[in-house]
Enzyme design. Structure first.
Site, mmCIF file in Angstrom:
data_model
loop_
_atom_site.group_PDB
_atom_site.id
_atom_site.type_symbol
_atom_site.label_atom_id
_atom_site.label_comp_id
_atom_site.label_asym_id
_atom_site.label_seq_id
_atom_site.Cartn_x
_atom_site.Cartn_y
_atom_site.Cartn_z
ATOM 1 N N ASP A 79 0.870 -1.176 0.000
ATOM 2 C CA ASP A 79 0.000 0.000 0.000
ATOM 3 C C ASP A 79 0.912 1.232 0.000
ATOM 4 O O ASP A 79 2.093 1.126 0.346
ATOM 5 C CB ASP A 79 -0.859 -0.085 1.276
ATOM 6 C CG ASP A 79 -1.628 1.180 1.545
ATOM 7 O OD1 ASP A 79 -2.214 1.716 0.604
ATOM 8 O OD2 ASP A 79 -1.633 1.628 2.706
ATOM 9 N N ASP A 112 -1.891 -0.914 6.074
ATOM 10 C CA ASP A 112 -2.145 -0.429 7.432
ATOM 11 C C ASP A 112 -3.596 -0.038 7.697
ATOM 12 O O ASP A 112 -4.012 0.103 8.836
ATOM 13 C CB ASP A 112 -1.262 0.793 7.738
ATOM 14 C CG ASP A 112 -1.719 2.023 6.959
ATOM 15 O OD1 ASP A 112 -1.814 3.104 7.556
ATOM 16 O OD2 ASP A 112 -2.005 1.899 5.758
ATOM 17 N N ASP A 153 -7.409 -2.055 3.776
ATOM 18 C CA ASP A 153 -6.414 -3.049 3.366
ATOM 19 C C ASP A 153 -6.734 -4.445 3.892
ATOM 20 O O ASP A 153 -6.092 -5.418 3.481
ATOM 21 C CB ASP A 153 -5.014 -2.646 3.866
ATOM 22 C CG ASP A 153 -4.507 -1.374 3.201
ATOM 23 O OD1 ASP A 153 -4.831 -1.170 2.023
ATOM 24 O OD2 ASP A 153 -3.804 -0.594 3.865
#
Length: 662
Positions: free
Chosen positions: A365, A556, A560
């Site tokens: 990410d 995080d 996600d």
């Protein structure tokens, strides 16, 4: 507010532990994790743990001295009884185990192998050997227990930092109570030098904290009003007040402790194989030893000497005991989990220590993983006085909770702000309001176009998020706002490539132009922007279609969580990550440093190497001495080395992981 900035939202065997439990009068249990709880380090009862072995050792040395060195004739009369007495302190706990396993209809265990071998040695008059085998077997157990306790202490020293009390504000004064009894939203006071008892929001202006217990980082970190502090952090500066945001059981520290306690329950494939192997191997060894004493009579006939072949059979039994394997392999994985914890990395099971060594693709990410996830004003480009510009812009942004609005207010600092009136939101464009009789427009370039306001056309090509300002329908300038790349992000990508990761991919909900810029800066192999959470899932599934790929996803946020769940290994940024992401992940990085991903891979590889070394050592030595023992070349003394000596070497090798620098 509607800025269009697109910010995305051991030990395997019962032998290894239950004997230790019986030394202290605990109930018989085959549960390995329960046994881990008996930590004798510094315990007054620790001496009692070692006393049986000490008594047996002293009596054995006295017996050998009278027997071999001084050759005292009178000793020969009491010789058998002396060695039997020497045998009992270490023999009784094992014989008790044999009785317990027999009652459970489990006849082929290390206990039964050792008992048959030592009692057989007594039966043919080899008293010192019988006592020595059981003594060294017990010493091996004690070494193993000490090694496990050391690994547990390493983890406990890092994690068991819970504050014993909390000072909570009730009825106008602070009272001391158990942290578990403090309610959410209550105010607690933490003095300098005290540990934070619960997660909460800092109410005081600022303070520095030692976060090593949670992150492994010894460098103090300063937190300011409104920032979240976590249970287990050590307050260094001054008396502070914190508003509790989570109950004790839900705090980051409690979650971490639970993860570590449960980590040993998830076994690596090697561990599971060794457990199954030992169950099959032990009865095979027993029947081979039986064959060694019975088959030669059919071949040798009258030349057959029962005592000689029985001795060889007993030597064979001692050599073949699988102690080194069933002790050292789980201990190696336990040491790996401990070493990772000391580096601020939490593995939720030894199976993930194994799997991380096979990684070849890492998908990451962007926001909060490779970048700090904190927006800051990078540039102010105003056509009017900059102070006046910031006062007007902040006046309309002040009441918004949007991250970009917060960044603008934070940048304005202590500027005197005249509150805006009649603020209205223009969906997808920005805000309109009145400040000191002036009409203020703040938002994106679409807002300027809507009101037919002339502006510098080049600002439409800026990749980062910008907020433009118009005063009474006249363009007054813009502020550029961007997320910062983490200091170690570029090094993290470099280290991943060095660790054998062939493909580093970045997925983000942010604008593709911004994602491209970050990817280029960091040296990331491929990137995809403008992704919704479901797009991330689809993209990861597409990557996983290649069956040769072992994929880790690093993230995080709550959005996600689905991607963490479907990856081969989910890695969460734990310090600032969402609870859902941390719960779903298989590995949690407490420091929020992406460079720790490469560290986790190194620890996994080091653990695997140590486990492999122990397997090769144990099998090689045992195979050699087994052949020598069956041929009558190896005695009971070589057998003791092949069993206990190799086990001790394997234990020392496993403990080495905790000393390594990563």
């Amino acid at each position: 507010m509607s800025h269009t900035h697109d910010k995305e939202d051991s030990c395997c065997s019962s032998k290894a532990h239950s004997e230790a439990q019986h030394h202290h009068g605990h109930d018989h249990s085959h549960g390995e994790d329960d046994a881990h709880d008996h930590d004798h380090g510094g315990d007054p009862s620790a001496f009692q743990t070692y006393l049986p072995a000490i008594v047996t050792l002293v009596m054995l040395l006295i017996g050998i001295a009278f027997d071999q060195l001084f050759k005292v004739h009178a000793f020969q009369i009491i010789r058998p009884y002396w060695y039997i007495l020497a045998y009992l302190p270490v023999g009784i706990p094992v014989l008790r185990e044999v009785w317990g396993t027999f009652k459970a209809k489990d006849f082929f265990t290390e206990f039964s192998l050792m008992s048959i071998a030592t009692i057989g040695a007594f039966a043919i008059g080899e008293y010192p050997e019988g006592v020595t085998v059981m003594l060294f077997y017990t010493i091996g157990e004690l070494f193993q227990m000490a090694a496990v306790n050391r690994a547990k202490r390493n983890i406990s020293a890092l994690l068991d930092v819970r504050a014993a009390v909390a000072h909570v504000l009730r009825n106008g004064k602070y009272e001391t109570t158990d942290p578990e009894k403090v309610e959410i939203e209550e105010i607690i006071q933490i003095k300098a030098g005290e540990k934070v008892p619960l997660d909460g929001v800092l109410q005081s202006e600022k303070s520095s904290f030692n976060t090593a217990a949670l992150t492994g980082e010894s460098k103090p970190k300063t937190f300011y009003t409104g920032e979240t502090v976590l249970a287990g952090m050590l307050n260094l500066d001054q008396v502070i007040e914190v508003k509790v945001s989570k109950a004790f059981a839900d705090s980051a520290l409690s979650r971490i402790l639970k993860m570590v306690q449960n980590a040993t329950a998830r076994k690596a494939k090697t561990e599971l194989f060794i457990r199954k192997f030992a169950k099959v191997y032990t009865p095979i060894v027993f029947f081979l030893a039986l064959a060694l004493v019975t088959i030669p009579v059919l071949i040798l006939g009258s030349e057959y000497h029962f005592q000689t072949w029985l001795y060889r059979s007993l030597v064979f039994l001692v050599i073949s005991c699988p102690c080194a394997l069933v002790i050292s392999i789980p201990l190696g994985y336990f040491g790996g989990i401990g070493a990772a914890s000391a580096n601020g990395i939490l593995f939720k099971g030894s199976n993930f220590l194994d799997l991380i060594t096979k990684l070849n693709t890492v998908v990451m990410d962007k926001t909060g993983t490779l970048t700090k996830g904190v927006f800051k004003v990078q540039k102010v480009a105003s056509k009017i006085d900059e102070t006046q510009f910031m006062q007007l812009l902040t006046a309309v942004e002040a009441k918004s909770t949007h991250p970009i609005a917060k960044a603008i207010v934070a940048h304005a600092g202590k500027l005197e702000i005249h509150p805006a009136e009649n603020i209205t939101e223009i969906p997808g464009m920005g805000l309109k309001g009145m400040v000191k009789g002036k009409e203020i427009l703040a938002g994106n370039v679409k807002l300027l176009a809507k009101f037919n306001i002339d502006f510098d056309r080049e600002i439409a090509t800026i990749e980062e998020s910008i907020v433009v300002l118009a005063v009474d329908k006249i363009y007054a300038g813009y502020v550029l706002i961007a997320d910062e790349i983490k200091e170690d992000a570029a090094e993290a990508v470099k280290q991943l490539h060095k660790s054998g990761i062939g493909q580093v991919v970045m997925l983000s909900g942010d604008k593709t132009s911004i994602v491209k810029k970050v990817a280029t800066t960091l040296g990331i192999d491929s990137y995809f922007g403008d992704l919704l959470p479901e797009d991330k899932v689809a993209k990861l599934e597409e990557i996983k279609k290649d069956k040769d790929r072992v994929v880790a996803f690093v993230g995080d946020g709550i959005n996600d969580t689905p991607v963490l769940a479907i990856s081969d290994i989910g890695i969460a940024m734990g310090a600032m990550g969402s609870d859902a992401a941390i719960e779903t992940a298989d590995v949690v990085i407490q420091t929020d440093q992406p460079s720790k991903i490469a560290t986790a891979i190194k620890i996994g590889k080091a653990t695997k190497n140590v486990v492999l070394q122990n397997i090769i050592l144990a099998f090689a030595v045992k195979a050699l001495v087994l052949i020598l023992g069956a041929g009558g070349v190896a005695t009971m003394w070589e057998a003791v080395f092949a069993d206990v000596g190799v086990a001790l070497l394997a234990i020392l090798n496993a403990v080495r992981i905790q000393k390594m620098k990563f």
